[in-house]
Scaffold this motif. Sequence first.
Motif, short mmCIF file in Angstrom:
data_model
loop_
_atom_site.label_atom_id
_atom_site.label_comp_id
_atom_site.label_asym_id
_atom_site.label_seq_id
_atom_site.Cartn_x
_atom_site.Cartn_y
_atom_site.Cartn_z
N TYR A 65 0.84 -1.21 0.00
CA TYR A 65 0.00 0.00 0.00
C TYR A 65 0.87 1.26 0.00
N GLY A 66 1.94 1.25 0.80
CA GLY A 66 2.84 2.40 0.82
C GLY A 66 3.49 2.64 -0.53
N ARG A 67 3.87 1.56 -1.20
CA ARG A 67 4.46 1.70 -2.54
C ARG A 67 3.42 2.21 -3.54
N PHE A 68 2.18 1.75 -3.39
CA PHE A 68 1.12 2.25 -4.27
C PHE A 68 0.93 3.75 -4.09
N LEU A 69 0.93 4.21 -2.83
CA LEU A 69 0.81 5.65 -2.56
C LEU A 69 1.99 6.41 -3.15
N GLY A 70 3.20 5.84 -3.02
CA GLY A 70 4.38 6.48 -3.59
C GLY A 70 4.31 6.55 -5.10
N TRP A 71 3.80 5.48 -5.71
CA TRP A 71 3.61 5.45 -7.17
C TRP A 71 2.63 6.54 -7.59
N CYS A 72 1.54 6.71 -6.83
CA CYS A 72 0.57 7.77 -7.13
C CYS A 72 1.21 9.14 -6.96
N ASP A 73 1.97 9.32 -5.88
CA ASP A 73 2.64 10.60 -5.65
C ASP A 73 3.58 10.93 -6.79
N TYR A 74 4.35 9.93 -7.23
CA TYR A 74 5.28 10.16 -8.32
C TYR A 74 4.55 10.50 -9.61
N GLY A 75 3.46 9.79 -9.86
CA GLY A 75 2.68 10.07 -11.06
C GLY A 75 2.09 11.47 -11.07
N GLN A 76 1.77 11.97 -9.87
CA GLN A 76 1.21 13.32 -9.75
C GLN A 76 2.30 14.37 -9.56
N ARG A 77 3.57 13.92 -9.58
CA ARG A 77 4.73 14.79 -9.42
C ARG A 77 4.69 15.58 -8.11
N LEU A 78 4.23 14.92 -7.04
CA LEU A 78 4.23 15.56 -5.73
C LEU A 78 5.67 15.73 -5.26
N ASP A 79 5.96 16.85 -4.64
CA ASP A 79 7.31 17.17 -4.20
C ASP A 79 7.53 16.62 -2.79
N HIS A 80 8.43 15.66 -2.67
CA HIS A 80 8.76 15.07 -1.36
C HIS A 80 10.11 15.57 -0.86
N SER A 81 10.69 16.59 -1.50
CA SER A 81 12.02 17.03 -1.10
C SER A 81 12.02 17.63 0.30
N ILE A 82 10.90 18.24 0.70
CA ILE A 82 10.72 18.72 2.08
C ILE A 82 9.56 17.92 2.63
N TRP A 83 9.87 16.89 3.40
CA TRP A 83 8.81 15.97 3.79
C TRP A 83 8.28 16.25 5.20
N GLU A 84 7.04 15.82 5.40
CA GLU A 84 6.42 15.92 6.72
C GLU A 84 7.12 14.93 7.65
N MET A 85 7.55 15.42 8.80
CA MET A 85 8.32 14.58 9.71
C MET A 85 7.44 13.48 10.31
N ALA A 86 8.03 12.31 10.47
CA ALA A 86 7.38 11.22 11.18
C ALA A 86 7.75 11.37 12.66
N GLU A 87 6.91 12.03 13.41
CA GLU A 87 7.25 12.44 14.77
C GLU A 87 7.57 11.26 15.67
N THR A 88 6.94 10.11 15.44
CA THR A 88 7.15 8.98 16.36
C THR A 88 8.49 8.30 16.16
N THR A 89 9.28 8.73 15.17
CA THR A 89 10.62 8.15 14.99
C THR A 89 11.66 8.93 15.78
N LYS A 90 11.25 9.97 16.48
CA LYS A 90 12.19 10.80 17.22
C LYS A 90 12.26 10.33 18.68
N GLY A 91 13.42 10.57 19.27
CA GLY A 91 13.61 10.15 20.66
C GLY A 91 14.02 8.69 20.70
N LEU A 92 15.30 8.43 20.97
CA LEU A 92 15.83 7.07 20.83
C LEU A 92 15.99 6.33 22.14
N GLU A 93 15.23 6.71 23.17
CA GLU A 93 15.29 5.95 24.40
C GLU A 93 14.89 4.52 24.08
#
Length: 318
Positions: A280-308
């Motif tokens: 599903y994630g790849r399908f969304l990426g394929w759609c984004d690429y087809g629509q030429r969405l700009d991912h160069s400045i991406w929305e942060m995945a907040e839950t990946t921060k903090g490495l405790e």
Amino acid sequence: MALAHTDLVSVTKNRNPITCSMGIMAHNEEANVGRLLQALVSQRTGTAVLTEIVVVASGCTDKTESIVQSWAERDARIRLITQPRREGKAAAVNRFLAESREQVLLLCSADLLPEAESIERIVAPFADSAIGMTTCRPVPVNNPNTFMGFVAHLLWGLHHQINLKDFKAGEMIAFRKIFQRIPYGTPVDEASIEPAIRNAGYGVCYVPTAIVHNKGPETLSDFLKQRRRIYAGHLALRDTAGYTVSTMKGSRILGLVLRTLDWHPRRFLWTWAVALLEVYGRFLGWCDYGQRLDHSIWEMAETTKGLEPELSTEQLAA
């Protein structure tokens, strides 16, 4: 040419120093950047000599810059470069390329923690003049007994298995400074460096003993943010540079999953749930690429921060 770390035993006996520059790309990383700098200045090295640590802080609105500046006052190798507005990771990488002094460069994000000898291990292969790029082994701190923790460990475990036979850069890399910039619009900076190195005739090397700890997404939303951005970036790299990263081959990944399938009922079901999410994630990426969405400045995945770590050091090393 892709080499395994075990192929380089004789090379690493050469103790001639290899000077290198570290570039850290940071946007609002106050939760971890201090711990990362502590880990870097405390590295145990022999062949590698880390002469500078350059932090490119892009559009930070938290305490990232003040934390880095405080560390710079304690260690002359640390230098802060401020980008007043967020321009994307590729722009930050290019700023580092322009500012770095050494001919062997390391890149990592500010949300990682390398183990004590990771810099030495990822740099040592450059004693062989044929090697142009190396990459590390990321090990998540997530608890694999939760579903999202299982997702993180499964995907990075597959990444490790692929790297043992082929090469796929990720998280922390080292490379020779043979080019001036990467494409400004790319959301996959490590993958964009791979073809530049290979096309110049250099070999690449996976160093599984160079371990860095990261944190996988803890929500489905953050997971899909990452996977669609990465896949869209890999599609763009394939079409613009004619280069296909090893993890684009779905049949190879499926084969690995089948060979390593855990038949415990819960983990068996979770594995196929992860597979569906990845599709599903790849399908969304394929759609984004087809629509030429700009991912160069991406929305942060907040839950990946903090490495405790959610696990003990012994469990992480197991």
